[in-house]
Design a protein around this motif. Structure first.
Motif, PDB file in Angstrom:
ATOM      1  N   SER A  72      -9.799  24.077  -1.330  1.00  0.00           N
ATOM      2  CA  SER A  72      -9.340  22.782  -0.814  1.00  0.00           C
ATOM      3  C   SER A  72      -8.708  21.964  -1.931  1.00  0.00           C
ATOM      4  N   GLY A  73      -8.211  20.763  -1.546  1.00  0.00           N
ATOM      5  CA  GLY A  73      -7.645  19.848  -2.531  1.00  0.00           C
ATOM      6  C   GLY A  73      -6.204  20.095  -2.879  1.00  0.00           C
ATOM      7  N   TYR A  74      -5.505  20.913  -2.073  1.00  0.00           N
ATOM      8  CA  TYR A  74      -4.090  21.194  -2.348  1.00  0.00           C
ATOM      9  C   TYR A  74      -3.222  20.020  -1.921  1.00  0.00           C
ATOM     10  N   ARG A  75      -2.224  19.721  -2.727  1.00  0.00           N
ATOM     11  CA  ARG A  75      -1.246  18.703  -2.363  1.00  0.00           C
ATOM     12  C   ARG A  75      -0.216  19.300  -1.406  1.00  0.00           C
ATOM     13  N   THR A  79       0.850  -1.192   0.000  1.00  0.00           N
ATOM     14  CA  THR A  79       0.000   0.000   0.000  1.00  0.00           C
ATOM     15  C   THR A  79       0.878   1.231   0.000  1.00  0.00           C
ATOM     16  N   VAL A  80       0.393   2.260  -0.627  1.00  0.00           N
ATOM     17  CA  VAL A  80       1.110   3.531  -0.692  1.00  0.00           C
ATOM     18  C   VAL A  80       0.250   4.573  -0.012  1.00  0.00           C
ATOM     19  N   LYS A  81       0.801   5.206   1.012  1.00  0.00           N
ATOM     20  CA  LYS A  81       0.079   6.233   1.734  1.00  0.00           C
ATOM     21  C   LYS A  81       0.501   7.596   1.205  1.00  0.00           C
ATOM     22  N   LEU A  82      -0.438   8.294   0.589  1.00  0.00           N
ATOM     23  CA  LEU A  82      -0.153   9.608   0.052  1.00  0.00           C
ATOM     24  C   LEU A  82      -0.370  10.669   1.119  1.00  0.00           C
ATOM     25  N   PRO A  83       0.362  11.777   1.038  1.00  0.00           N
ATOM     26  CA  PRO A  83       0.150  12.863   2.000  1.00  0.00           C
ATOM     27  C   PRO A  83      -1.295  13.364   1.943  1.00  0.00           C
ATOM     28  N   GLN A  84      -1.761  13.861   3.082  1.00  0.00           N
ATOM     29  CA  GLN A  84      -3.123  14.380   3.142  1.00  0.00           C
ATOM     30  C   GLN A  84      -3.263  15.608   2.252  1.00  0.00           C
ATOM     31  N   LEU A  85      -4.486  15.815   1.766  1.00  0.00           N
ATOM     32  CA  LEU A  85      -4.779  17.026   1.018  1.00  0.00           C
ATOM     33  C   LEU A  85      -5.029  18.162   2.003  1.00  0.00           C
ATOM     34  N   ARG A 124      -5.268  10.379  -8.059  1.00  0.00           N
ATOM     35  CA  ARG A 124      -6.280  10.647  -7.042  1.00  0.00           C
ATOM     36  C   ARG A 124      -6.845  12.034  -7.339  1.00  0.00           C
ATOM     37  N   MET A 125      -8.010  12.332  -6.798  1.00  0.00           N
ATOM     38  CA  MET A 125      -8.640  13.595  -7.112  1.00  0.00           C
ATOM     39  C   MET A 125      -8.102  14.705  -6.212  1.00  0.00           C
ATOM     40  N   THR A 126      -7.364  15.630  -6.818  1.00  0.00           N
ATOM     41  CA  THR A 126      -6.906  16.844  -6.161  1.00  0.00           C
ATOM     42  C   THR A 126      -7.345  18.013  -7.036  1.00  0.00           C
ATOM     43  N   ASN A 127      -7.005  19.223  -6.609  1.00  0.00           N
ATOM     44  CA  ASN A 127      -7.374  20.346  -7.461  1.00  0.00           C
ATOM     45  C   ASN A 127      -6.456  20.503  -8.674  1.00  0.00           C
ATOM     46  N   GLU A 128      -5.439  19.643  -8.790  1.00  0.00           N
ATOM     47  CA  GLU A 128      -4.548  19.654  -9.954  1.00  0.00           C
ATOM     48  C   GLU A 128      -4.758  18.462 -10.894  1.00  0.00           C
ATOM     49  N   THR A 129      -5.518  17.470 -10.475  1.00  0.00           N
ATOM     50  CA  THR A 129      -5.594  16.223 -11.250  1.00  0.00           C
ATOM     51  C   THR A 129      -6.058  16.467 -12.678  1.00  0.00           C
TER      52      THR A 129
END
Length: 343
Positions: free
Chosen positions: A32-35, A9-15, A50-55
């Motif tokens: 919201s949605g910033y990496r 599993t890969v844990k991505l940083p929180q948005l 994953r869905m971010t504001n840059e995806t």
């Protein structure tokens, strides 16, 4: 009894929200949605899934890169790009329309590695857009010029002037990033002007054909409606870039889908599609007249100018990168004055 297999599993940083990222990463109307502003390269790549504001910013330019590359390969099978000088301006244009969306996609992908990476990514993005404007100039000079402008002083020096415009575009847009914190409105005006200027210059021959030229010698053909479509989407592209609509009217509602930068990407790509079709239509229908009345393209006048433009633009980007890193005057745009973020 054998132990159950473990899954990787890969844990991505929180948005994060807008108050948790440095000011230089913030976008008008995006809440919201910033990496994470110190993401690793792997985090940046995985964040595109994953869905971010840059995806959608990433994918709306990454996928079109493959479309334009496919068009390039198809045209390569039917046109002689090696021995026929008439096709050389088109070749440079096709390389440019493959480069600019790919560079933009990479810039949006890796811009959150650090504030320094953010600026460097967009320096390169601006350079690619400048080269795209030069690629347009090659084709507009070769295939779009009104008949009675062919071999005029403007025609003969069109690509050299466009090369100068590309340098101005890159320099002005890179400089605008240094003003983002202290003078954001001026920064936006300068960056918009940086890209409007070469666009207007490149389209002088086309605008003359569409608005002021009537009758014989004006090359009214099947390309004209396609040129109109391109100009409509180009206008929408500029409007969305400058206005930050619709997110400015409803901050937070369009954080992930539907904000201006995504729409700006879509309009830019659709406009480029119609531009390519229009160029091909003019190139094909006007070939007999153009080859008999205009000077043939030369290796120095096409590839030589493009190489000089690439070297010059990289030099400008290198200069601004050096200033960004070493000049004490501009260190403020690399600082992270924000609420503490969990690493």
């Amino acid at each position: 009894m054998l132990p159950a297999p473990t899954m990787l599993t890969v844990k991505l940083p929180q948005l994060l929200n807008i108050h948790q990222v440095p000011q230089v990463f913030r976008e008008d109307g995006i809440i919201s949605g910033y990496r994470h502003p110190k993401s690793s390269a792997l985090d940046c790549i995985l964040s595109s899934f994953r869905m971010t504001n840059e995806t959608l910013n990433i994918w709306t330019h990454f996928l079109p890169t493959w479309y334009f590359l496919w068009r390039f390969l198809v045209l390569s099978s039917s046109l002689d790009f090696h021995m026929d000088p008439y096709n050389w301006p088109l070749l440079l244009y096709l390389l440019a329309i493959c480069l600019y969306p790919f560079t933009s996609s990479c810039a949006h992908t890796f811009s959150t590695m650090s504030p320094r990476a953010l600026h460097l990514c967009y320096f390169l993005d601006y350079g690619a857009l400048s080269l795209y404007s030069l690629g347009c100039a090659f084709t507009y000079s070769a295939y779009i010029m009104p008949d009675h402008w062919v071999n005029s002083p403007l025609h003969l020096h069109f690509t050299q002037l466009a090369t100068l415009n590309s340098f101005i575009c890159t320099a002005l847009s890179c400089y605008s990033r240094f003003l983002e914190l202290d003078a954001p409105k001026l920064s936006k005006v300068l960056r918009t002007a940086a890209f409007v200027h070469p666009f207007v210059f490149d389209n002088i021959p086309l605008l003359y054909r569409l608005l002021f030229c009537w009758g014989e010698g004006c090359a009214w053909n099947a390309a004209i409606p396609l040129h109109f479509y391109h100009l409509v989407f180009a206008f929408l592209t500029g409007f969305l870039f400058a206005s930050h609509l619709p997110e400015r009217l409803a901050p937070g509602r369009f954080d992930y889908v539907g904000h201006s930068h995504q729409l700006f990407h879509v309009c830019a790509v659709v406009g480029t599609h119609f531009q390519l079709e229009a160029i091909l239509a003019d190139m094909t229908s006007r070939k007999p007249w153009l080859t008999s009345h205009s000077l043939p393209a030369t290796l120095f006048g096409t590839l030589g100018i493009m190489i000089a433009a690439v070297v010059g633009n990289l030099g400008i980007i290198g200069l601004f990168t050096r200033i960004l890193i070493w000049s004490p005057r501009f260190t403020s745009i690399l600082q992270n004055n924000v609420t503490k973020v969990k690493e």
